[in-house]
Design a protein around this motif. Structure first.
Motif, PDB file in Angstrom:
ATOM      1  N   GLY A 242      46.770  33.126  68.957  1.00  0.00           N
ATOM      2  CA  GLY A 242      47.109  33.627  67.630  1.00  0.00           C
ATOM      3  C   GLY A 242      47.959  34.873  67.694  1.00  0.00           C
ATOM      4  O   GLY A 242      47.496  35.921  68.141  1.00  0.00           O
ATOM      5  N   GLY A 243      49.219  34.770  67.306  1.00  0.00           N
ATOM      6  CA  GLY A 243      50.083  35.940  67.253  1.00  0.00           C
ATOM      7  C   GLY A 243      50.740  36.305  68.570  1.00  0.00           C
ATOM      8  O   GLY A 243      51.284  37.400  68.698  1.00  0.00           O
ATOM      9  N   ILE A 244      50.729  35.417  69.546  1.00  0.00           N
ATOM     10  CA  ILE A 244      51.343  35.702  70.848  1.00  0.00           C
ATOM     11  C   ILE A 244      52.702  35.009  70.897  1.00  0.00           C
ATOM     12  O   ILE A 244      52.781  33.778  70.941  1.00  0.00           O
ATOM     13  CB  ILE A 244      50.448  35.231  72.006  1.00  0.00           C
ATOM     14  N   GLY A 245      53.761  35.820  70.878  1.00  0.00           N
ATOM     15  CA  GLY A 245      55.103  35.251  70.810  1.00  0.00           C
ATOM     16  C   GLY A 245      56.040  35.697  71.905  1.00  0.00           C
ATOM     17  O   GLY A 245      57.124  35.147  72.063  1.00  0.00           O
TER      18      GLY A 245
ATOM     19  N   ALA B 116      49.154  42.417  75.443  1.00  0.00           N
ATOM     20  CA  ALA B 116      48.162  42.824  74.441  1.00  0.00           C
ATOM     21  C   ALA B 116      46.898  41.986  74.559  1.00  0.00           C
ATOM     22  O   ALA B 116      45.780  42.513  74.445  1.00  0.00           O
ATOM     23  CB  ALA B 116      48.749  42.697  73.038  1.00  0.00           C
ATOM     24  N   ALA B 117      47.051  40.675  74.794  1.00  0.00           N
ATOM     25  CA  ALA B 117      45.880  39.805  74.939  1.00  0.00           C
ATOM     26  C   ALA B 117      45.000  40.262  76.096  1.00  0.00           C
ATOM     27  O   ALA B 117      43.773  40.318  75.977  1.00  0.00           O
ATOM     28  CB  ALA B 117      46.332  38.362  75.152  1.00  0.00           C
ATOM     29  N   TYR B 118      45.623  40.602  77.210  1.00  0.00           N
ATOM     30  CA  TYR B 118      44.856  41.084  78.362  1.00  0.00           C
ATOM     31  C   TYR B 118      44.212  42.431  78.073  1.00  0.00           C
ATOM     32  O   TYR B 118      43.075  42.693  78.473  1.00  0.00           O
ATOM     33  CB  TYR B 118      45.749  41.156  79.598  1.00  0.00           C
ATOM     34  N   ALA B 119      44.933  43.292  77.368  1.00  0.00           N
ATOM     35  CA  ALA B 119      44.362  44.597  77.023  1.00  0.00           C
ATOM     36  C   ALA B 119      43.132  44.458  76.140  1.00  0.00           C
ATOM     37  O   ALA B 119      42.216  45.289  76.185  1.00  0.00           O
ATOM     38  CB  ALA B 119      45.415  45.453  76.323  1.00  0.00           C
ATOM     39  N   LEU B 120      43.079  43.390  75.350  1.00  0.00           N
ATOM     40  CA  LEU B 120      41.949  43.157  74.461  1.00  0.00           C
ATOM     41  C   LEU B 120      40.760  42.518  75.171  1.00  0.00           C
ATOM     42  O   LEU B 120      39.684  42.388  74.579  1.00  0.00           O
ATOM     43  CB  LEU B 120      42.376  42.256  73.301  1.00  0.00           C
TER      44      LEU B 120
ATOM     45  N   ALA C 151      39.606  32.113  71.988  1.00  0.00           N
ATOM     46  CA  ALA C 151      39.328  32.901  70.783  1.00  0.00           C
ATOM     47  C   ALA C 151      40.599  32.936  69.952  1.00  0.00           C
ATOM     48  O   ALA C 151      41.566  33.606  70.307  1.00  0.00           O
ATOM     49  CB  ALA C 151      38.884  34.308  71.156  1.00  0.00           C
ATOM     50  N   GLU C 152      40.586  32.187  68.857  1.00  0.00           N
ATOM     51  CA  GLU C 152      41.807  31.981  68.070  1.00  0.00           C
ATOM     52  C   GLU C 152      41.769  32.794  66.783  1.00  0.00           C
ATOM     53  O   GLU C 152      40.922  32.579  65.920  1.00  0.00           O
ATOM     54  CB  GLU C 152      41.981  30.499  67.747  1.00  0.00           C
ATOM     55  N   GLY C 153      42.695  33.707  66.648  1.00  0.00           N
ATOM     56  CA  GLY C 153      42.792  34.525  65.451  1.00  0.00           C
ATOM     57  C   GLY C 153      43.505  33.810  64.322  1.00  0.00           C
ATOM     58  O   GLY C 153      44.182  32.793  64.512  1.00  0.00           O
ATOM     59  N   MET C 154      43.388  34.381  63.132  1.00  0.00           N
ATOM     60  CA  MET C 154      43.930  33.746  61.936  1.00  0.00           C
ATOM     61  C   MET C 154      45.450  33.807  61.849  1.00  0.00           C
ATOM     62  O   MET C 154      46.046  33.215  60.949  1.00  0.00           O
ATOM     63  CB  MET C 154      43.332  34.388  60.695  1.00  0.00           C
TER      64      MET C 154
ATOM     65  N   MET D  69      43.369  40.467  67.138  1.00  0.00           N
ATOM     66  CA  MET D  69      43.079  41.811  67.652  1.00  0.00           C
ATOM     67  C   MET D  69      41.620  42.197  67.463  1.00  0.00           C
ATOM     68  O   MET D  69      41.038  42.898  68.299  1.00  0.00           O
ATOM     69  CB  MET D  69      43.984  42.834  66.984  1.00  0.00           C
ATOM     70  N   ALA D  70      41.008  41.729  66.388  1.00  0.00           N
ATOM     71  CA  ALA D  70      39.596  42.039  66.152  1.00  0.00           C
ATOM     72  C   ALA D  70      38.671  41.059  66.860  1.00  0.00           C
ATOM     73  O   ALA D  70      37.581  41.433  67.320  1.00  0.00           O
ATOM     74  CB  ALA D  70      39.304  42.028  64.654  1.00  0.00           C
TER      75      ALA D  70
END
Length: 311
Positions: free
Chosen positions: A168-171, A178-182, A135-138, A150-151
Protein backbone atom coordinates in the motif's frame (compact mmCIF):
# COMPACT_ATOMS: atom_id res chain seq x y z
CA UNK A 1 14.34 -16.00 11.25
CA UNK A 2 14.52 -16.66 7.51
CA UNK A 3 14.47 -13.64 5.23
CA UNK A 4 11.46 -13.01 3.02
CA UNK A 5 13.52 -13.79 -0.10
CA UNK A 6 14.57 -17.10 1.48
CA UNK A 7 10.96 -17.94 2.36
CA UNK A 8 9.78 -17.12 -1.15
CA UNK A 9 12.79 -18.58 -2.95
CA UNK A 10 13.22 -15.34 -4.90
CA UNK A 11 16.03 -12.90 -5.63
CA UNK A 12 14.12 -9.94 -4.21
CA UNK A 13 11.81 -9.71 -1.17
CA UNK A 14 8.95 -8.66 -3.44
CA UNK A 15 5.48 -10.08 -3.94
CA UNK A 16 3.41 -8.95 -6.88
CA UNK A 17 -0.02 -8.04 -5.56
CA UNK A 18 -2.77 -10.21 -6.95
CA UNK A 19 -5.17 -8.15 -9.05
CA UNK A 20 -8.45 -9.77 -10.06
CA UNK A 21 -8.75 -10.34 -13.82
CA UNK A 22 -5.30 -8.78 -14.30
CA UNK A 23 -2.70 -11.02 -12.61
CA UNK A 24 -2.75 -13.70 -15.26
CA UNK A 25 0.11 -15.82 -16.51
CA UNK A 26 1.74 -13.12 -18.65
CA UNK A 27 2.38 -10.84 -15.66
CA UNK A 28 3.17 -13.66 -13.24
CA UNK A 29 5.82 -15.12 -15.53
CA UNK A 30 7.45 -11.72 -16.01
CA UNK A 31 7.57 -10.98 -12.28
CA UNK A 32 8.95 -14.37 -11.30
CA UNK A 33 11.57 -14.32 -14.05
CA UNK A 34 12.63 -10.84 -12.89
CA UNK A 35 13.29 -12.06 -9.34
CA UNK A 36 10.02 -11.32 -7.56
CA UNK A 37 7.16 -13.62 -6.62
CA UNK A 38 4.52 -13.52 -9.34
CA UNK A 39 1.04 -14.11 -7.96
CA UNK A 40 -1.68 -15.60 -10.15
CA UNK A 41 -5.23 -14.48 -9.56
CA UNK A 42 -7.88 -17.18 -9.20
CA UNK A 43 -10.83 -14.77 -9.31
CA UNK A 44 -13.36 -15.81 -11.91
CA UNK A 45 -11.66 -19.14 -12.65
CA UNK A 46 -13.17 -22.57 -12.26
CA UNK A 47 -11.02 -25.55 -11.34
CA UNK A 48 -9.76 -26.38 -14.82
CA UNK A 49 -9.28 -22.75 -15.84
CA UNK A 50 -7.01 -22.25 -12.85
CA UNK A 51 -5.13 -25.44 -13.68
CA UNK A 52 -4.59 -24.21 -17.23
CA UNK A 53 -3.26 -20.85 -16.00
CA UNK A 54 -0.92 -22.55 -13.52
CA UNK A 55 0.47 -24.74 -16.29
CA UNK A 56 0.99 -21.69 -18.51
CA UNK A 57 3.00 -20.11 -15.71
CA UNK A 58 5.07 -23.28 -15.32
CA UNK A 59 5.75 -23.32 -19.05
CA UNK A 60 7.07 -19.76 -18.87
CA UNK A 61 9.23 -19.87 -15.73
CA UNK A 62 11.07 -22.28 -13.51
CA UNK A 63 11.05 -19.73 -10.68
CA UNK A 64 8.68 -19.76 -7.68
CA UNK A 65 5.20 -18.26 -8.05
CA UNK A 66 2.01 -18.13 -6.03
CA UNK A 67 -1.75 -18.33 -6.43
CA UNK A 68 -4.06 -15.92 -4.64
CA UNK A 69 -7.33 -17.14 -3.14
CA UNK A 70 -10.17 -14.72 -2.47
CA UNK A 71 -11.72 -16.88 0.21
CA UNK A 72 -15.28 -15.63 -0.15
CA UNK A 73 -15.57 -17.38 -3.53
CA UNK A 74 -17.84 -20.44 -3.66
CA UNK A 75 -15.37 -22.81 -5.34
CA UNK A 76 -12.40 -22.44 -2.98
CA UNK A 77 -12.26 -26.18 -2.06
CA UNK A 78 -11.92 -27.07 -5.75
CA UNK A 79 -9.22 -24.44 -6.27
CA UNK A 80 -7.32 -25.66 -3.21
CA UNK A 81 -7.30 -29.16 -4.70
CA UNK A 82 -5.81 -27.83 -7.94
CA UNK A 83 -3.14 -25.81 -6.12
CA UNK A 84 -2.03 -28.90 -4.20
CA UNK A 85 -2.21 -31.19 -7.24
CA UNK A 86 -0.14 -28.75 -9.30
CA UNK A 87 2.43 -28.29 -6.51
CA UNK A 88 2.12 -24.52 -6.32
CA UNK A 89 4.75 -23.45 -3.75
CA UNK A 90 3.03 -20.41 -2.21
CA UNK A 91 -0.54 -19.24 -1.65
CA UNK A 92 -1.64 -15.75 -0.68
CA UNK A 93 -5.11 -15.27 0.73
CA UNK A 94 -7.63 -12.51 1.32
CA UNK A 95 -11.31 -11.86 2.06
CA UNK A 96 -11.63 -14.56 4.70
CA UNK A 97 -9.68 -17.01 6.80
CA UNK A 98 -7.60 -19.87 5.33
CA UNK A 99 -8.12 -21.89 8.54
CA UNK A 100 -10.19 -24.72 6.94
CA UNK A 101 -7.47 -25.32 4.34
CA UNK A 102 -4.33 -24.96 6.44
CA UNK A 103 -3.95 -28.67 7.31
CA UNK A 104 -4.04 -29.63 3.62
CA UNK A 105 -1.64 -26.85 2.66
CA UNK A 106 0.78 -27.76 5.44
CA UNK A 107 0.69 -31.45 4.50
CA UNK A 108 1.48 -30.53 0.90
CA UNK A 109 4.27 -28.12 1.85
CA UNK A 110 2.43 -25.07 0.51
CA UNK A 111 3.48 -21.83 2.20
CA UNK A 112 0.53 -19.61 3.13
CA UNK A 113 0.85 -15.81 3.28
CA UNK A 114 -2.41 -14.04 4.17
CA UNK A 115 -3.06 -10.40 3.30
CA UNK A 116 -4.29 -8.74 6.50
CA UNK A 117 -5.83 -5.36 7.43
CA UNK A 118 -5.30 -5.33 11.21
CA UNK A 119 -3.19 -6.51 14.13
CA UNK A 120 -6.03 -8.75 15.32
CA UNK A 121 -6.16 -10.65 12.06
CA UNK A 122 -2.36 -10.79 11.81
CA UNK A 123 -2.18 -12.55 15.19
CA UNK A 124 -4.79 -15.09 14.11
CA UNK A 125 -2.88 -15.84 10.89
CA UNK A 126 0.39 -16.28 12.78
CA UNK A 127 -1.34 -18.71 15.16
CA UNK A 128 -2.67 -20.68 12.17
CA UNK A 129 0.84 -21.26 10.87
CA UNK A 130 1.21 -18.63 8.16
CA UNK A 131 4.87 -18.19 7.16
CA UNK A 132 4.45 -14.40 6.81
CA UNK A 133 1.69 -11.82 6.45
CA UNK A 134 1.15 -8.97 4.05
CA UNK A 135 0.07 -5.89 6.02
CA UNK A 136 -1.90 -3.93 3.45
CA UNK A 137 -2.75 -0.30 4.07
CA UNK A 138 -5.74 1.54 2.69
CA UNK A 139 -3.59 3.32 0.10
CA UNK A 140 -3.80 0.16 -2.00
CA UNK A 141 -6.00 -0.32 -5.03
CA UNK A 142 -9.03 -2.59 -5.05
CA UNK A 143 -10.55 -3.88 -1.83
CA UNK A 144 -9.01 -2.11 1.15
CA UNK A 145 -9.04 -1.95 4.93
CA UNK A 146 -9.30 1.12 7.10
CA UNK A 147 -5.75 1.75 8.32
CA UNK A 148 -2.87 3.38 6.48
CA UNK A 149 0.32 1.49 5.73
CA UNK A 150 2.36 3.82 7.94
CA UNK A 151 0.15 3.09 10.94
CA UNK A 152 -0.51 -0.58 10.24
CA UNK A 153 2.92 -2.03 9.47
CA UNK A 154 4.76 -1.11 12.69
CA UNK A 155 1.87 -2.25 14.86
CA UNK A 156 1.72 -5.60 13.08
CA UNK A 157 5.52 -5.96 13.23
CA UNK A 158 5.36 -5.39 17.00
CA UNK A 159 2.60 -7.95 17.46
CA UNK A 160 3.82 -11.07 15.65
CA UNK A 161 7.09 -12.99 15.29
CA UNK A 162 6.81 -13.95 11.61
CA UNK A 163 7.93 -11.66 8.78
CA UNK A 164 5.72 -8.73 7.82
CA UNK A 165 5.50 -7.68 4.17
CA UNK A 166 4.29 -4.12 3.62
CA UNK A 167 1.75 -3.21 0.95
CA UNK A 168 0.00 0.00 0.00
CA UNK A 169 1.56 3.25 -1.15
CA UNK A 170 4.89 1.81 -2.32
CA UNK A 171 5.77 3.31 -5.69
CA UNK A 172 9.55 3.78 -5.74
CA UNK A 173 12.73 3.16 -3.79
CA UNK A 174 11.74 5.66 -1.11
CA UNK A 175 8.65 3.57 -0.42
CA UNK A 176 10.75 0.42 -0.16
CA UNK A 177 13.06 2.02 2.41
CA UNK A 178 10.09 3.42 4.32
CA UNK A 179 8.53 -0.06 4.51
CA UNK A 180 11.70 -1.44 6.08
CA UNK A 181 11.93 1.50 8.46
CA UNK A 182 8.41 0.67 9.64
CA UNK A 183 9.42 -2.90 10.48
CA UNK A 184 8.60 -4.77 7.27
CA UNK A 185 11.01 -7.30 5.77
CA UNK A 186 9.64 -7.19 2.25
CA UNK A 187 7.13 -5.46 0.02
CA UNK A 188 4.04 -6.27 -2.01
CA UNK A 189 3.29 -3.99 -4.95
CA UNK A 190 0.51 -4.02 -7.52
CA UNK A 191 -0.24 -0.58 -8.93
CA UNK A 192 3.35 -0.11 -10.15
CA UNK A 193 2.78 -3.03 -12.55
CA UNK A 194 -0.49 -1.80 -14.07
CA UNK A 195 1.19 -0.06 -17.01
CA UNK A 196 3.96 -2.64 -17.40
CA UNK A 197 4.61 -3.98 -20.88
CA UNK A 198 3.65 -7.52 -19.86
CA UNK A 199 0.47 -6.69 -17.95
CA UNK A 200 -2.47 -8.15 -19.92
CA UNK A 201 -4.96 -5.27 -19.86
CA UNK A 202 -6.45 -3.03 -22.54
CA UNK A 203 -4.24 -0.15 -23.58
CA UNK A 204 -6.93 2.32 -22.47
CA UNK A 205 -6.58 0.89 -18.94
CA UNK A 206 -2.84 1.54 -18.99
CA UNK A 207 -3.43 5.05 -20.33
CA UNK A 208 -5.81 5.75 -17.44
CA UNK A 209 -3.06 4.79 -15.01
CA UNK A 210 -0.49 6.93 -16.81
CA UNK A 211 -2.86 9.91 -16.76
CA UNK A 212 -3.58 9.59 -13.02
CA UNK A 213 -2.31 12.09 -10.49
CA UNK A 214 -2.12 12.10 -6.70
CA UNK A 215 -5.85 12.77 -6.27
CA UNK A 216 -7.07 10.47 -9.05
CA UNK A 217 -8.59 7.74 -6.86
CA UNK A 218 -11.76 7.48 -4.82
CA UNK A 219 -13.11 4.92 -2.36
CA UNK A 220 -16.57 3.47 -2.93
CA UNK A 221 -18.55 1.01 -0.82
CA UNK A 222 -17.80 2.61 2.53
CA UNK A 223 -21.44 2.62 3.60
CA UNK A 224 -22.00 -1.05 2.81
CA UNK A 225 -18.75 -2.11 4.48
CA UNK A 226 -16.92 -3.11 1.30
CA UNK A 227 -14.55 -0.26 0.46
CA UNK A 228 -12.84 -0.36 -2.93
CA UNK A 229 -10.28 2.11 -4.28
CA UNK A 230 -10.47 2.93 -7.99
CA UNK A 231 -9.60 5.74 -10.36
CA UNK A 232 -12.42 8.28 -10.64
CA UNK A 233 -14.58 8.12 -13.75
CA UNK A 234 -18.20 8.53 -14.79
CA UNK A 235 -19.29 5.23 -13.22
CA UNK A 236 -17.56 6.02 -9.93
CA UNK A 237 -19.16 9.48 -9.82
CA UNK A 238 -22.59 7.87 -10.30
CA UNK A 239 -21.84 5.24 -7.66
CA UNK A 240 -20.82 7.85 -5.08
CA UNK A 241 -23.93 9.88 -5.88
CA UNK A 242 -26.16 6.86 -5.31
CA UNK A 243 -24.23 5.75 -2.23
CA UNK A 244 -24.51 9.19 -0.63
CA UNK A 245 -28.23 9.21 -1.41
CA UNK A 246 -28.72 5.95 0.50
CA UNK A 247 -29.15 3.59 -2.47
CA UNK A 248 -29.69 -0.08 -1.69
CA UNK A 249 -26.99 -2.71 -2.03
CA UNK A 250 -28.83 -4.14 -5.04
CA UNK A 251 -28.83 -0.76 -6.81
CA UNK A 252 -25.14 -0.31 -6.23
CA UNK A 253 -24.36 -3.85 -7.33
CA UNK A 254 -26.29 -3.40 -10.57
CA UNK A 255 -24.17 -0.37 -11.41
CA UNK A 256 -20.88 -2.21 -10.90
CA UNK A 257 -21.86 -5.55 -12.46
CA UNK A 258 -18.96 -6.76 -14.64
CA UNK A 259 -17.36 -3.32 -14.30
CA UNK A 260 -13.86 -4.70 -13.76
CA UNK A 261 -14.02 -6.77 -16.94
CA UNK A 262 -15.27 -3.73 -18.86
CA UNK A 263 -12.13 -1.83 -17.90
CA UNK A 264 -9.58 -4.65 -18.09
CA UNK A 265 -10.70 -6.40 -21.26
CA UNK A 266 -12.85 -3.88 -23.16
CA UNK A 267 -10.89 -0.77 -22.24
CA UNK A 268 -14.04 1.02 -21.10
CA UNK A 269 -12.42 3.22 -18.48
CA UNK A 270 -15.47 5.46 -18.03
CA UNK A 271 -18.01 2.76 -17.20
CA UNK A 272 -15.60 0.17 -15.80
CA UNK A 273 -13.61 -0.20 -12.58
CA UNK A 274 -10.00 0.91 -12.95
CA UNK A 275 -8.75 -0.38 -9.62
CA UNK A 276 -5.50 1.30 -8.60
CA UNK A 277 -3.74 2.58 -5.51
CA UNK A 278 -2.97 6.11 -4.48
CA UNK A 279 0.52 5.89 -5.98
CA UNK A 280 -0.96 5.66 -9.50
CA UNK A 281 0.26 9.22 -9.98
CA UNK A 282 3.84 7.90 -9.72
CA UNK A 283 3.38 5.53 -12.67
CA UNK A 284 4.46 7.70 -15.57
CA UNK A 285 5.67 5.35 -18.28
CA UNK A 286 5.24 1.90 -19.75
CA UNK A 287 8.20 -0.26 -18.82
CA UNK A 288 9.15 -3.92 -18.71
CA UNK A 289 8.49 -5.65 -15.38
CA UNK A 290 12.20 -6.35 -14.99
CA UNK A 291 13.01 -2.63 -15.16
CA UNK A 292 10.33 -1.84 -12.58
CA UNK A 293 11.58 -4.39 -10.05
CA UNK A 294 15.25 -3.60 -10.47
CA UNK A 295 14.44 0.11 -10.31
CA UNK A 296 12.66 -0.26 -6.98
CA UNK A 297 15.62 -1.91 -5.29
CA UNK A 298 18.35 0.10 -7.01
CA UNK A 299 16.55 3.27 -5.94
CA UNK A 300 16.20 1.90 -2.41
CA UNK A 301 19.96 1.31 -2.19
CA UNK A 302 20.61 4.87 -3.35
CA UNK A 303 18.13 6.25 -0.82
CA UNK A 304 19.79 4.38 2.04
CA UNK A 305 23.23 5.50 0.91
CA UNK A 306 22.21 9.15 0.77
CA UNK A 307 19.90 9.17 3.78
CA UNK A 308 20.78 11.89 6.23
CA UNK A 309 18.86 12.39 9.45
CA UNK A 310 19.53 15.63 11.26
CA UNK A 311 18.09 16.98 14.50
Amino acid sequence: MATVAEILGTKYPLIQGSMARISRHELVIAVSNAGGLGVLTSAGFDKEELRAEIRRVKAGTDKPFAVNLMLMMDNIPDLVDVIIEERVPVVTTGAGTPKPYMPAFKAAGVKVIPVIPSVKVAKKMADLGAVAVVAEGMESGGHIGGTTTMALVPQVANAIDIPVIAAGGIGDGRGVVAAYALGAQGIQVGTVFLAADETPVADAFKQAILAADDTATAVTGQRIGAPVRTIKNAMIAKYLELENAGASFAELESLTMASLSKAVFDGDVENGSVMAGEIAGMVNSKRPVKDIIEGLFNEAEAVVKNLKITY
